[in-house]
Design an enzyme around this catalytic site. Structure first.
Site, PDB file in Angstrom:
ATOM      1  N   ALA A  58       0.600  -1.160  -0.052  1.00 52.01           N
ATOM      2  CA  ALA A  58       0.021   0.054   0.005  1.00 52.01           C
ATOM      3  C   ALA A  58       0.919   1.364  -0.109  1.00 52.01           C
ATOM      4  O   ALA A  58       0.423   2.366  -0.758  1.00 52.01           O
ATOM      5  CB  ALA A  58      -0.910   0.127   1.092  1.00 52.01           C
ATOM      6  N   THR A  76      -4.635 -10.970  13.843  1.00 50.93           N
ATOM      7  CA  THR A  76      -5.614 -10.036  13.753  1.00 50.93           C
ATOM      8  C   THR A  76      -5.438  -9.158  12.473  1.00 50.93           C
ATOM      9  O   THR A  76      -4.382  -8.628  12.293  1.00 50.93           O
ATOM     10  CB  THR A  76      -5.768  -9.340  14.965  1.00 50.93           C
ATOM     11  OG1 THR A  76      -5.878 -10.065  15.856  1.00 50.93           O
ATOM     12  CG2 THR A  76      -6.993  -8.192  14.915  1.00 50.93           C
ATOM     13  N   CYS A  78      22.926   2.478   1.450  1.00 47.68           N
ATOM     14  CA  CYS A  78      23.731   3.234   2.143  1.00 47.68           C
ATOM     15  C   CYS A  78      23.844   3.646   3.461  1.00 47.68           C
ATOM     16  O   CYS A  78      22.781   3.674   4.097  1.00 47.68           O
ATOM     17  CB  CYS A  78      24.080   4.400   1.290  1.00 47.68           C
ATOM     18  SG  CYS A  78      22.901   5.500   1.578  1.00 47.68           S
TER      19      CYS A  78
END
Ligand SMILES: *Cc1c(COP(=O)(O)O)cnc(C)c1O
Length: 378
Positions: A203, A243, A329
Site C-alpha cells: 500500500a 488479527t 547506504c
C-alpha cells in the site's frame, strides 16, 4: 508555488493521499472492532469494511477477492510466496529461478531457502536491465518449481517481459511469482492477462499507509497452494494468521480504488515530467540513463553523472530535494548498487548514480527547480 524539500523518492515510499487517510480514520476509533469477532456489531462492521477493501484491491489487478491474502507489506508477501511455495511443493522439486536485480526481500528469502536445501538460479540481465527469455527457458529443469521475477525494478524502473515469462512458466508447468510492488498502481497489472500465479504488492508505494500489503494467490487454473509461514488463528483462509489490520486494509482498498480511476492520467503526467527532467539532465556533459528507456515505469529515472559522487550530491541537495542513490547506504560508507552492477556499470559509475522517483503530487515547478539546481551544480 511549492514547499521545500521537494520529494523525488516515491519509489521508496509515497505520502498517504488525504482521501485515503479520511477513509481510514473512523476505523481507529468508532469502528475499532476485530474483523474476526462474529458475535457483535463491532466485529461485523470491521468485517464488512475488510470485505469492501478486499474487493477494491482485487479489482485493481483483476483478481477475485478470495485470492487476496493481506500481509504486513511486500516484504512479508515476498517471504510468504517463496517460502510457502518451497515448503508446499517440496515433493515436486527444490529448484527456483530468479534474477540478480530482484529486491532484497526476494534475494534474501532465496538465500535462506538455499540453506534449507533449495537450488536457486540467479539469472543475469543485459545492459538494459532485462532478462533473456531464452536463457530463462534453458535454465528450467525437471526439479524446477518456481520462477520469481519482479514486474518492475525499484531502482531503475525497468519492466521485465512478464507475459513471455508467464508463458514459459505455464508451458513447463512451473509456478510464476512476481514482486509487482513498483508496477501496481502505475501501469496496468492484470493477473489473468499477464498469467501470474502469485504476486506481491504494497500500500505505501501507492499513496496508502505503511504496514499493509498483499499476496495474490491464484485459485483456479491452476489452484496454487502455499504453506503458511505464520501460525495462529487461521486468518486469511489459513495462509496468514494474525488479527487483521483493519484501518490499514481499508486504506489499502481506497488507495487501490483511486489508482484504478486515476492511474492513466497520473502516469501520463508523471511520464511527461520525468521525460522533461531526463532530457534536460542529459544535456549535462557525461550524463547517461541507466536501464531501458522503453520498457520502463512512467515515474522512474536513474542516471549516472560524470566525476560525481552521488552521496556527496545527495547531501548537498538534501535540504531542498529528497533523492536516493537507489542503493543501500549507511552514513559512513556507501557500497555500489548491486542492481547497477548487474547492468554492467563499474563501481565508480554506480557510485555516481541517482534515482529520481516522481509521483502523483510532483509538480512541474518542482521539476523545473530540480533541473535548474543540477545545471547550476554540474
Ligand atoms: C518497497 C518494495 C518492497 C518492500 O515493500 P514493503 O511493503 O515496504 O515491505 C518489495 N519489493 C519492491 C520491488 C519494493 O519496491
Amino acid at each position: 508555488m511549492f514547499q521545500f524539500p521537494i520529494y523525488l523518492d516515491n519509489n521508496a515510499t509515497t505520502p498517504i493521499d488525504k482521501r485515503v487517510l479520511d477513509t481510514m480514520l473512523p476505523f481507529f476509533t468508532k469502528y475499532f472492532g476485530n474483523a474476526a469477532s462474529h458475535s457483535h456489531s463491532f466485529g461485523w462492521q470491521a468485517e464488512e469494511a475488510v470485505d469492501i477493501a478486499r474487493e477494491q484491491v482485487a479489482q485493481l489487478i483483476n483478481a477475485e477477492p478470495n485470492e487476496i491474502v493481506f500481509t504486513s507489506g511486500a516484504t512479508e508477501a515476498d517471504n510468504l510466496a517463496l517460502k510457502g511455495v518451497f515448503e508446499m511443493y517440496a515433493s515436486k522439486g527444490n529448484h527456483i529461478i530468479t534474477v540478480k536485480t530482484e529486491h532484497k526481500a526476494v534475494l534474501d528469502s532465496c538465500k535462506h531457502l538455499e540453506k534449507l536445501g533449495a537450488e536457486v538460479t540467479y539469472l543475469d540481465v543485459n545492459r538494459d536491465g532485462l532478462i533473456d527469455v531464452t536463457e530463462l527457458q534453458k535454465s528450467i529443469k525437471s526439479n524446477t518449481i518456481l520462477i520469481s521475477m519482479m514486474y518492475a525494478n525499484n531502482e531503475i524502473g525497468v519492466i521485465q517481459p512478464i507475459k513471455d515469462i508467464a508463458a514459459i512458466a505455464k508451458k513447463n508447468e512451473v509456478l510464476f511469482f512476481t514482486d509487482a510492488t513498483q508496477a501496481v498502481g502505475k501501469i496496468p497489472v492484470n493477473v489473468i492477462k499477464d498469467g501470474i500465479d502469485l504476486m506481491a504488492f504494497s500500500a505505501h508505494k501507492i499513496y496508502g499507509p505503511k504496514g499493509i500489503g498483499a499476496l495474490y494467490v491464484r485459485r483456479r487454473n491452476p489452484r496454487v497452494r502455499i504453506t503458511a509461514q505464520m501460525d495462529g488463528g487461521g486468518h486469511e483462509r489459513g495462509m496468514r494468521s494474525g488479527t487483521l489490520n483493519v484501518p490499514g486494509i481499508v486504506g489499502f482498498g481506497k488507495a487501490c480504488e483511486l489508482c484504478k480511476v486515476e492511474m492513466q492520467k497520473d502516469s501520463q503526467i508523471t511520464a511527461e515530467l520525468r521525460d522533461k527532467l531526463e532530457n534536460e539532465l542529459l544535456q549535462i556533459d557525461g550524463s547517461r540513463v541507466n536501464g531501458s528507456r522503453i520498457n520502463r515505469l512512467p515515474n522512474t529515472l536513474n542516471m549516472s553523472f560524470k566525476n560525481v559522487d552521488s552521496t556527496d550530491l545527495m547531501m548537498r541537495f538534501s535540504k531542498n530535494i529528497a533523492l536516493s542513490s537507489g542503493s543501500a547506504c549507511t552514513s559512513a560508507t556507501q557500497s555500489p548498487s548491486f542492481v547497477l552492477k548487474a547492468l554492467g556499470l563499474t563501481d565508480q559509475m554506480a557510485l555516481s548514480s541517482l534515482r529520481f522517483g516522481l509521483g502523483r503530487f510532483t509538480t512541474e515547478e518542482e521539476i523545473d527547480y530540480t533541473i535548474q539546481q543540477f545545471r547550476h551544480l554540474l
